[in-house]
Design an enzyme around this catalytic site. Structure first.
Site, PDB file in Angstrom:
ATOM      1  N   SER A 260     -10.669  38.668 -61.293  1.00 34.71           N
ATOM      2  CA  SER A 260     -11.165  37.412 -60.697  1.00 34.71           C
ATOM      3  C   SER A 260     -10.125  36.322 -60.869  1.00 34.71           C
ATOM      4  O   SER A 260      -9.326  36.355 -61.817  1.00 34.71           O
ATOM      5  CB  SER A 260     -12.440  36.970 -61.423  1.00 34.71           C
ATOM      6  N   ASP A 261     -10.154  35.348 -59.968  1.00 37.44           N
ATOM      7  CA  ASP A 261      -9.386  34.157 -60.279  1.00 37.44           C
ATOM      8  C   ASP A 261     -10.109  33.481 -61.450  1.00 37.44           C
ATOM      9  O   ASP A 261     -11.285  33.748 -61.713  1.00 37.44           O
ATOM     10  CB  ASP A 261      -9.303  33.234 -59.049  1.00 37.44           C
ATOM     11  N   TRP A 262      -9.409  32.612 -62.110  1.00 42.09           N
ATOM     12  CA  TRP A 262      -9.942  32.035 -63.353  1.00 42.09           C
ATOM     13  C   TRP A 262     -11.095  31.087 -63.060  1.00 42.09           C
ATOM     14  O   TRP A 262     -10.909  30.029 -62.468  1.00 42.09           O
ATOM     15  CB  TRP A 262      -8.811  31.336 -64.116  1.00 42.09           C
TER      16      TRP A 262
END
Ligand code: GLC
Length: 723
Positions: A260-262
Site C-alpha cells: 500500500s502507499d503509506w
C-alpha cells in the site's frame, strides 16, 4: 494401541522439526521454499509479515530465521534514514548518498542502455544501505502540467515510459533489490490524492495509464508494486479487487507483493479480499500526521486475524498474501546473490552526470547577430563578464519535493561548476527568492527582498556581455513537490518579468530551466538559447557546464509536450471535471488524447512538441523505404561535431473502425554519428505495434488495415510512408 498413537505423534513431531528446512535452502526452487515456510508458520506469524512493524519495515519470522523487509524511498536515490516509528530524520551520519537525475530527465535521454545504468547504480546504493525494496520507479502519466509529482515520472507517452522503465527495473533487481513500481494506478495529480475517484474509459485506462505498469510486470518481472491512494470505480486502488486480483494478478500474472502507499489502506475487509499484500503507513494521511496506534491495530493485523480465526475469511486468502511476501523476501533479503553495493562511488557520480547530460534538452539556440554562430556552445574567449542570475544556480534541488527528497554527500551546483570553468569571468546575482522548501505550505516571501534582488540583478546585467539565467521550478510545495499541485502554468517568483527585463538589457542570454513540468514562456522570442534540465541530481553543475561548453553535445528529447498556453492541454476544455475534479470526482474526458495525441487531434500547435530536442550538429534524414513490414531510413550527421540523434517511429492507423490518434510512438533508436557519417535505421512493424483497445469489444484487438508510418527526430518533424 495407546503406545502406537504416542509413537506416531512423536514420529510426526520429530519429522516436523527435523524435516529438511527447504525454505532456508537458497538453491531450492522458490515455490518450494515458500510452501515449506508457510507450513511452519503460525497464523499470527503469517499476519505479522503482511503489515508494517515500523515506518519502513515489514516483519519477518524471527523464530524461523526469515528476514524482515527493509524498504525505503525513492526513485532517484536512497532517502535518509528516518526514525523507526516517525517521519523524523534519524540523524545518522552514514546515510549521505548520490542524488540521481529525476525520472523525467531519464525519460528525456530516450536511452534504454542509460536506463539500465541508472537502475543498476541506484539499486547498488539501496543494497549498500541494507534495503530490500526501493519505493520506485514511478510511471504515472503526465496528463496535466500542474501535477506536483510529474518530476518523479516518465512523461506523457506510455510507450516511452514503458521502454525506459523496463531496463531500469531489470538491472536494479539483478542486484537483489526489489523495485516497487508506483503509484498503481491513476495517481496523476496530487490535488485530493487521498480521496479522488478517477473516471475514465477502459480504452484510456489500458492504452495510456496501465500500459507502463503492464510492461513492468510482463517484461521486467517487477517484484513489488505500490497501490495508489486514489480510487477507481469508487474503491481505493490499494485494495481494489478488480484492479489487483483481476487485472494485475489474474490477467498479467503478477506473482509479487502489492504494497500500500503509506496510509493508503482504509478498510480491513477490502484489504483482506481486495488484493493488498503488505499494509504500510496506516493511520497517517500518507505523510502528515500520526494517530495513537500500534502496528497490531493495522487493518491487516488484529482485525484481519480475527476474521481468519472466526473462519469468516479462509486461510487460503492469508496464505496467498504470505506467499507473495515470502517470494519477495527470498528474492531480496534472503537472496544469497544480493549485491553488497556501494555508496557515492565514482561510477555512481559518473552515471549521474552522464544521465543528466543526455537528459538536458536544447530547445532554442540562435545567433544574436547575423554573422555569428548560434550562442551555444559558449565561446569563452568572446566574453569578459558572464553574469549568472537565478536562484537555481545555487539552490539545492535534491532536498524537498516530498518522499523523493535526498540527503546527499556532495552536490555540484551550476554556479560552482561555472566558476570552476570560467573563473573570475563569472559574477552572480540571485535575482529572486522562492522561500523555503516546506513540505506542505508555501513560504511567505518579503516583497522588498524580492525587489532588491531584482534590482541588483538588473544593475549587474548592465555590465555583463553574457547572461546565463538559471531558474524554473523547484521542490517547494505547489512547485514540483508531493501532496500538492502547481497553482498555475506560469513560472513563479516573478521570474518572467525578470527574464524579460534582463533580455532587454543583454541579447546574449542563455536561459537554463530546472523543473519536472512545462511552463509558459512569454519571453521565448527575446532569448537566444534555452535549455530545459529537469532535475539533474548531485552532478547538476558538471552536467550543465559540459553541455554549455560543448564538451558534450546535447541529445535530450522532450518526453512531454510544452504548450504555448495552459488552455491548449487536451483536458482543459472539459474544465474542472477533468481537472482537478468536482466533489472528488475526476473525469478523464480527453480519453486517450493525452499529450501529443491530443494536440494533434485538436490541431493545436505546441510551443515545443513531444520528442523535440536540438543538437550542436544537424542531421539529415533520407527518404524512408519499406521492405515487407520493415521500414528503414538513412540518417546523416551534416554538421561539424559528433552528436546523438533519437530517431522516432510512429504509426497511424489509416482505416480503423474506431477513432484513433493521428499517430502514436511505437519505437525509437538513439544513435551516435560522427560528422559526415550515415547510418541506416530500421523498424519492423510486428503485431505488438498494431494493438489497440477496442471500445466496441472492450478488449485488445490487432489492427489489420493500412498504416501510415511517420519517422523523424520529433513528433512534429517526421516523414511519412504508407505500409
Ligand atoms: C508517500 C508517497 C509514496 C512514498 C511513501 C513512503 O506518501 O506517495 O510515493 O513512497 O509515501 O514515503
Amino acid at each position: 494401541m495407546k503406545k502406537i498413537i504416542v509413537s506416531a505423534i512423536l514420529l510426526l513431531l520429530t519429522m516436523n522439526t527435523t524435516k529438511a528446512q527447504v525454505y532456508l535452502d537458497p538453491q531450492a526452487p522458490i515455490e518450494e521454499r515458500v510452501k515449506d515456510a508457510i507450513s511452519r508458520m503460525t497464523t499470527h506469524e503469517k499476519i505479522q509479515v503482511i503489515h508494517a512493524q515500523s515506518k519502513f519495515t515489514s516483519a519477518g519470522v524471527p523464530r524461523l530465521g526469515i528476514r524482515q523487509l527493509n524498504m525505503d524511498d525513492g526513485p532517484h536515490g536512497v532517502r535518509e534514514e528516518l526514525e523507526w516509528n516517525t517521519w523524523n530524520p534519524a540523524k545518522w551520519t552514514n546515510d549521505f548518498i548520490v542524488a540521481f537525475p529525476s525520472l523525467t530527465c531519464l525519460a528525456a535521454t530516450w536511452n534504454r542502455e542509460l536506463s539500465a545504468t541508472y537502475g543498476n547504480a541506484v539499486s547498488e546504493e539501496f543494497a549498500f544501505r541494507g534495503k530490500d525494496v526501493m519505493l520506485g520507479p514511478g510511471v504515472n502519466i503526465q496528463r496535466t502540467p500542474l501535477n506536483g509529482r510529474a518530476f518523479e515520472y516518465m512523461g506523457e507517452d506510455p510507450y516511452l515510459a514503458s521502454e525506459m522503465v523496463v531496463p531500469y527495473i531489470q538491472s536494479a533487481q539483478k542486484n537483489g533489490v526489489a523495485c516497487c513500481i508506483k503509484h498503481f494506478v491513476l495517481n496523476d495529480q496530487e490535488t485530493d490524492r487521498f480521496a479522488v475517484n478517477v473516471n475514465l474509459s477502459n480504452r484510456a485506462l489500458h492504452e495510456i495509464y496501465l500500459e507502463p505498469f503492464r510492461r513492468a510486470v510482463v517484461d521486467a518481472h517487477v517484484y513489488t508494486i505500490m497501490g495508489s491512494y486514489n480510487m477507481w470505480k469508487g474503491v481505493h486502488c490499494c485494495h481494489n479487487d478488480e484492479l489487483l486480483n483481476g487485472i494485475l494478478k489474474r490477467d498479467w500474472g503478477f506473482d509479487g507483493a502489492v504494497i500500500s502507499d503509506w496510509g493508503g489502506t482504509t478498510d480491513t475487509w477490502q484489504a483482506a479480499t481486495g488484493g493488498l499484500d503488505i499494509e504500510m503507513g496506516s493511520y497517517t494521511d500518507g505523510k502528515l500526521k500520526e494517530s495513537e496506534f500500534t502496528y497490531d491495530d493495522y487493518y491487516l493485523a488484529r482485525p484481519f486475524e480475527k476474521l481468519i480465526e472466526e473462519g469468516k475469511i479462509p486461510m487460503e486468502v492469508l496464505d496467498e498474501k504470505v506467499a507473495r511476501v515470502l517470494r519477495t523476501i527470498f528474492r531480496t533479503a534472503m537472496n544469497p546473490d544480493k549485491a553488497i553495493g556501494s555508496q557515492c562511488s565514482d561510477a555512481h557520480y559518473e552515471a549521474c552526470r552522464t544521465i543528466g547530460e543526455e537528459g538536458i534538452v536544447l530547445l532554442k539556440n540562435v545567433a544574436t547577430s547575423k554573422k555569428e554562430h548560434p550562442l551555444l556552445p559558449l565561446d569563452p574567449t568572446k566574453y569578459n563578464k558572464i553574469l549568472v542570475v537565478g536562484e537555481n544556480a545555487t539552490r539545492s534541488l535534491t532536498q524537498g519535493g516530498g518522499s523523493s527528497e535526498l540527503k546527499t554527500l556532495h552536490d555540484v551546483s551550476p554556479l560552482e561548476a561555472l566558476q570552476a570553468l570560467y573563473g573570475d569571468k563569472i559574477d552572480h546575482a540571485q535575482g529572486y527568492t522562492s522561500g523555503r522548501a516546506i513540505y506542505d505550505q508555501v513560504d511567505r516571501i518579503d516583497p522588498a527582498r524580492q525587489a532588491a534582488l531584482k534590482t541588483e540583478a538588473l544593475e549587474k546585467a548592465r555590465n555583463a556581455d553574457l547572461i546565463i539565467f538559471i531558474g524554473g521550478l523547484n521542490k517547494n510545495h505547489r512547485q514540483d513537490c508531493e501532496n500538492g499541485d502547481r497553482e498555475g502554468y506560469a513560472l513563479s517568483f516573478d521570474q518572467n518579468e525578470l527574464i524579460g527585463e534582463l533580455a532587454a538589457i543583454q541579447q546574449n542570454m542563455v536561459v537554463v530551466m530546472f523543473g519536472g513540468n512545462p511552463y509558459a514562456m512569454p519571453w521565448i522570442d527575446s532569448v537566444a538559447a534555452l535549455l530545459h534540465c529537469w532535475y539533474l541530481g548531485s552532478e547538476a553543475g558538471n552536467a550543465l557546464v559540459n553541455i554549455l561548453s560543448g564538451k558534450v553535445c546535447p541529445s535530450g528529447k522532450l518526453p512531454v509536450t510544452f504548450a504555448k498556453r495552459y488552455e491548449h492541454y487536451p483536458y482543459v476544455k472539459y474544465i474542472n471535471e477533468s481537472y482537478p475534479g468536482v466533489n472528488k470526482q475526476v473525469y478523464y474526458k480527453e480519453d486517450i488524447y493525452v499529450g501529443y495525441r491530443g494536440f494533434e487531434h485538436d490541431k493545436v500547435e505546441p510551443l515545443f512538441p513531444f520528442g523535440f530536442g536540438l543538437s550542436y550538429t544537424t542531421f539529415k534524414y533520407g527518404k524512408p523505404t519499406v521492405a515487407g513490414n520493415t521500414v528503414s531510413v538513412d540518417v546523416t550527421n551534416t554538421g561539424e561535431v559528433e552528436g546523438k540523434e533519437t530517431i522516432q517511429f510512429y504509426i497511424g492507423f489509416e482505416k480503423c473502425p474506431e477513432d484513433r490518434p493521428l499517430k502514436e510512438l511505437k519505437d525509437f533508436r538513439k544513435i551516435s554519428l560522427k560528422p559526415g557519417e550515415t547510418k541506416k535505421v530500421s523498424f519492423t512493424v510486428g503485431k505488438e505495434k498494431l494493438r489497440y483497445y477496442s471500445i466496441a469489444s472492450d478488449k485488445w484487438e490487432t489492427y489489420d488495415g493500412p498504416c501510415k508510418i511517420y519517422i523523424g527526430g520529433s513528433s512534429a518533424n517526421v516523414q511519412s510512408i504508407k505500409l
